[in-house]
Design a protein around this motif. Sequence first.
Motif, PDB file in Angstrom:
ATOM      1  N   GLY A   1      24.901  33.056 -15.711  1.00 39.92           N
ATOM      2  CA  GLY A   1      24.442  31.677 -15.614  1.00 39.92           C
ATOM      3  C   GLY A   1      25.388  30.614 -16.096  1.00 39.92           C
ATOM      4  O   GLY A   1      24.996  29.449 -16.217  1.00 39.92           O
ATOM      5  N   ALA A   2      26.656  30.955 -16.391  1.00 38.76           N
ATOM      6  CA  ALA A   2      27.590  29.969 -16.929  1.00 38.76           C
ATOM      7  C   ALA A   2      27.857  28.848 -15.932  1.00 38.76           C
ATOM      8  O   ALA A   2      28.083  29.097 -14.749  1.00 38.76           O
ATOM      9  N   ARG A   3      27.861  27.632 -16.439  1.00 33.64           N
ATOM     10  CA  ARG A   3      28.184  26.467 -15.606  1.00 33.64           C
ATOM     11  C   ARG A   3      29.661  26.493 -15.213  1.00 33.64           C
ATOM     12  O   ARG A   3      30.026  26.165 -14.099  1.00 33.64           O
ATOM     13  N   ASP A   4      30.530  26.864 -16.130  1.00 34.12           N
ATOM     14  CA  ASP A   4      31.970  26.950 -15.869  1.00 34.12           C
ATOM     15  C   ASP A   4      32.451  28.287 -16.412  1.00 34.12           C
ATOM     16  O   ASP A   4      32.724  28.415 -17.604  1.00 34.12           O
ATOM     17  N   PRO A   5      32.559  29.298 -15.554  1.00 35.32           N
ATOM     18  CA  PRO A   5      32.841  30.644 -16.058  1.00 35.32           C
ATOM     19  C   PRO A   5      34.310  30.948 -16.314  1.00 35.32           C
ATOM     20  O   PRO A   5      34.628  32.008 -16.852  1.00 35.32           O
ATOM     21  N   PHE A   6      35.204  30.041 -15.932  1.00 33.32           N
ATOM     22  CA  PHE A   6      36.626  30.354 -16.028  1.00 33.32           C
ATOM     23  C   PHE A   6      37.210  29.922 -17.366  1.00 33.32           C
ATOM     24  O   PHE A   6      36.826  28.903 -17.932  1.00 33.32           O
ATOM     25  N   GLN A   7      38.154  30.736 -17.843  1.00 29.59           N
ATOM     26  CA  GLN A   7      38.857  30.408 -19.074  1.00 29.59           C
ATOM     27  C   GLN A   7      39.697  29.154 -18.842  1.00 29.59           C
ATOM     28  O   GLN A   7      40.454  29.079 -17.882  1.00 29.59           O
ATOM     29  N   PRO A   8      39.569  28.131 -19.692  1.00 24.93           N
ATOM     30  CA  PRO A   8      40.328  26.894 -19.452  1.00 24.93           C
ATOM     31  C   PRO A   8      41.818  27.103 -19.679  1.00 24.93           C
ATOM     32  O   PRO A   8      42.241  27.943 -20.479  1.00 24.93           O
ATOM     33  N   ARG A   9      42.599  26.324 -18.958  1.00 21.10           N
ATOM     34  CA  ARG A   9      44.047  26.338 -19.151  1.00 21.10           C
ATOM     35  C   ARG A   9      44.432  25.331 -20.231  1.00 21.10           C
ATOM     36  O   ARG A   9      43.800  24.291 -20.381  1.00 21.10           O
ATOM     37  N   GLY A  10      45.503  25.645 -20.947  1.00 20.49           N
ATOM     38  CA  GLY A  10      46.108  24.705 -21.859  1.00 20.49           C
ATOM     39  C   GLY A  10      47.559  24.495 -21.472  1.00 20.49           C
ATOM     40  O   GLY A  10      48.072  25.112 -20.527  1.00 20.49           O
ATOM     41  N   GLN A  11      48.228  23.626 -22.204  1.00 18.11           N
ATOM     42  CA  GLN A  11      49.653  23.409 -22.014  1.00 18.11           C
ATOM     43  C   GLN A  11      50.349  23.469 -23.358  1.00 18.11           C
ATOM     44  O   GLN A  11      49.826  22.993 -24.368  1.00 18.11           O
ATOM     45  N   ALA A  12      51.551  24.074 -23.353  1.00 18.68           N
ATOM     46  CA  ALA A  12      52.344  24.159 -24.573  1.00 18.68           C
ATOM     47  C   ALA A  12      53.808  24.251 -24.177  1.00 18.68           C
ATOM     48  O   ALA A  12      54.131  24.704 -23.065  1.00 18.68           O
ATOM     49  N   PRO A  13      54.718  23.856 -25.067  1.00 18.94           N
ATOM     50  CA  PRO A  13      56.142  23.955 -24.753  1.00 18.94           C
ATOM     51  C   PRO A  13      56.650  25.387 -24.883  1.00 18.94           C
ATOM     52  O   PRO A  13      56.120  26.178 -25.668  1.00 18.94           O
ATOM     53  N   LEU A  14      57.691  25.674 -24.116  1.00 14.81           N
ATOM     54  CA  LEU A  14      58.348  26.972 -24.219  1.00 14.81           C
ATOM     55  C   LEU A  14      59.227  27.009 -25.464  1.00 14.81           C
ATOM     56  O   LEU A  14      59.938  26.041 -25.772  1.00 14.81           O
ATOM     57  N   ALA A  15      59.188  28.136 -26.165  1.00  9.38           N
ATOM     58  CA  ALA A  15      60.084  28.311 -27.310  1.00  9.38           C
ATOM     59  C   ALA A  15      61.465  28.748 -26.862  1.00  9.38           C
ATOM     60  O   ALA A  15      62.452  28.565 -27.591  1.00  9.38           O
TER      61      ALA A  15
END
Length: 396
Positions: free
Chosen positions: A318-332
Amino acid sequence: MSGLLPVEEAQARTLTLRTPLSPETIAFSECFGRYLSQPVTALRDQPAAALSAMDGYAIRFADLPGPWTIAGEVAAGAVPSRALGPGEAIRIFTGAMLPEGADTVVVQEDVAAKGATLTLTGDGPAARGRHIRPRAGDFAAGAPLLDAGARLTPGAIAAAIMAGAPAAPVHRRPRVAILSTGDELVEPGRPLAPGHIPDSNGAMLAAMLAAEPAAVALPLHARDERGTISNILRELARHHDVIVTIGGASVGDHDHVRGALADAGGAVDFWRVAMRPGKPLIAGTLGEAVLLGLPGNPASAFVTATLFLLPLVRHLAGARDPFQPRGQAPLAVPLAAGGDRRDYLRARLDGGALTPLDSRDSGQTRPLIAANALIVRDRDASARDAGALVDYIAIA
């Protein structure tokens, strides 16, 4: 690549294979992590009356700076026995109802009581209404609190209870069966003959599902025999909402999942996705059950379970938004150019920066120890310098 579905299309098609499961009502003590089947609207004001936010004395602000005559006491859960008159103070405790006539609370550290007389010793409240929780200050009756499809976190559970809901309206938990296939696989802890390996994928997927609202059966194993696999699938479909097979999804002589599914009376919706790792992914149906056929290499199984199995389970729950959210980060560190499929690179997010792990071998499990993120790199992505922002998905 020709014949390969884009990841987003494959994910969307997976969720259309079955609608969310039927609703049920359960006790709040059992609902953590479940998804609401209907909205929660407040049935009462919270708080239902003006309350003291501190231990002290209820007074009229106009009577400052005192002194006052102590005219009684009210504790949390009690109803004040009388109204407050001019020049009076009533001893009050945190959470207690404010007496009629009172509009301010002076904290006990700012006053001194001697007999029935109360005098101000500190600065006292600076404004009318200090240290009071007003009626409906949290929410009022009729206020919408939680949408259908919202996950019941500890805070959401507390709010729903405080709103007056008697129980939690949720969707039924999906029943999930996990079936590893392969002659080379041996149950964990058993002696290994030459050419055999321990079956790690079944336990890995069960662990991934442990944090989801799913009823997961103990992982099963089948040899690379089409008829055997077909019979097992047919039986599992009678009692489960999701069947996850691991291995046997590719084109080798010993890859039997697609054929076994057809033999059992099921249908393939799609096969092969434009991603790395995890290209030979199967999605289909068998009776009322959804079948996901994951690749057998551990990293491939992990990535495809993250992108397809977990969202499918959440969707059915029953999840309204079942997908794992994306984030942003810099490359090391710098990142080389991408290839002809979307890459999901195991990486370590540490100190706010992402470091791709050295190994790209999907058969290795050691990188899964260190990985806490998947860098998402689109097809034909250009090389990126250290410090460049990239998309990632957080993983456990």
